[in-house]
Design an enzyme around this catalytic site. Structure first.
Site, PDB file in Angstrom:
ATOM      1  N   HIS A   8      -1.988   0.291   4.519  1.00  0.00           N
ATOM      2  CA  HIS A   8      -1.632   1.602   5.062  1.00  0.00           C
ATOM      3  C   HIS A   8      -1.081   1.417   6.477  1.00  0.00           C
ATOM      4  O   HIS A   8      -1.550   0.565   7.224  1.00  0.00           O
ATOM      5  CB  HIS A   8      -2.861   2.510   5.125  1.00  0.00           C
ATOM      6  CG  HIS A   8      -3.549   2.705   3.814  1.00  0.00           C
ATOM      7  ND1 HIS A   8      -3.016   3.456   2.795  1.00  0.00           N
ATOM      8  CD2 HIS A   8      -4.728   2.224   3.347  1.00  0.00           C
ATOM      9  CE1 HIS A   8      -3.839   3.445   1.760  1.00  0.00           C
ATOM     10  NE2 HIS A   8      -4.880   2.695   2.067  1.00  0.00           N
ATOM     11  N   GLU A  50     -13.463   1.080  -5.607  1.00  0.00           N
ATOM     12  CA  GLU A  50     -13.059   2.405  -5.134  1.00  0.00           C
ATOM     13  C   GLU A  50     -12.492   3.288  -6.241  1.00  0.00           C
ATOM     14  O   GLU A  50     -11.715   4.190  -5.973  1.00  0.00           O
ATOM     15  CB  GLU A  50     -12.027   2.253  -4.008  1.00  0.00           C
ATOM     16  CG  GLU A  50     -10.821   1.401  -4.354  1.00  0.00           C
ATOM     17  CD  GLU A  50      -9.881   1.186  -3.177  1.00  0.00           C
ATOM     18  OE1 GLU A  50      -9.932   1.984  -2.224  1.00  0.00           O
ATOM     19  OE2 GLU A  50      -9.098   0.225  -3.217  1.00  0.00           O
TER      20      GLU A  50
END
Length: 239
Positions: free
Chosen positions: A52, A156
């Site tokens: 990110h 996740e």
């Protein structure tokens, strides 16, 4: 007389074997200066975030080099569980890769093989810059590379929960990072022999996680640590 075997470059695995918690942070801002400050603040590891944000490989190389002269171990988070994405960060000096979205045994095995050379894995040779970061010769880097490299996976997704036992049983997984929030509470796993990690935003949360067996605790992102520091600076000031 034979020469002594090269010493491992990565101190994290030894700490985890001893059951000692380690503390780190995630670097999302492409800044040498910020990493220098973070690496000298007492952190055991920093994850340079290539998943990110605006960090490219050139910035990542400079940020990894900025940890030199400190005990802080640079790791890198990549955008997908792909060997070609893991290759360059290792070759520029990262001593571990954080793989996202590990949802099955096959995903975990793929990640493990990405960080180790044949015959243990599929990592291609080309660590032209890593030895310079660690102040060793190419032969000495290669002699310990497989054992130095940390394979950190992130749990996740609900699919990972459904396959958690087979994922955690995969040989070569060094750390399983559980994402914060509902996922962390829903799986109710302590990771067995594999160290587990997660994000601890407060001292109270960190202590609770240590009591539950966490050994790799991220104290936040660079931006969140700075924001918290600025907020703390205003405490007690009448405005």
């Amino acid at each position: 007389m034979t020469s002594a075997a090269p010493a491992p470059l990565n101190r994290l695995r030894k700490l985890w074997r001893e059951g000692r918690p380690t503390f780190g942070a995630i670097a999302t801002i492409p800044s040498i200066q910020i990493v220098q400050i973070m690496a000298r603040s007492g952190l055991d590891w920093i994850i340079v975030d290539l998943e990110h944000g605006p960090i490219d490989l050139s910035s990542a190389h400079a940020m990894i080099a900025a940890t030199s002269g400190t005990p802080c171990v640079p790791l890198a988070r990549i955008a997908a569980n792909e060997p070609w994405l893991a290759k360059a960060p290792m070759d520029i000096g990262a001593l571990g890769i954080n793989f996202p979205m590990i949802c099955s045994r096959a995903d975990a095995e793929k990640a493990v093989r990405s960080v180790r050379y044949p015959p243990r894995g599929d990592r291609l040779w080309g660590p032209f810059h890593a030895p310079f970061r660690w102040g060793v010769s190419m032969p000495d880097y290669m002699a310990t590379a497989d054992d130095d490299m940390i394979c950190m996976i992130t749990i996740e997704h609900v699919a990972a929960v459904e396959h958690i036992d087979e994922i955690m049983a995969t040989p070569g997984i060094d750390v399983a990072v559980i994402g914060p929030g509902d996922l962390a509470t829903s799986i109710n796993k302590r990771g067995g022999a594999v160290p587990i990690g997660g994000v601890a935003r407060t001292a109270e949360q960190a202590n609770q996680m240590i009591d539950r067996g966490y050994l790799a605790l991220a104290l936040g992102f660079d931006w969140s640590l700075f924001a918290r520091g600025i907020a703390a600076s205003f405490e007690g000031i009448e405005r």
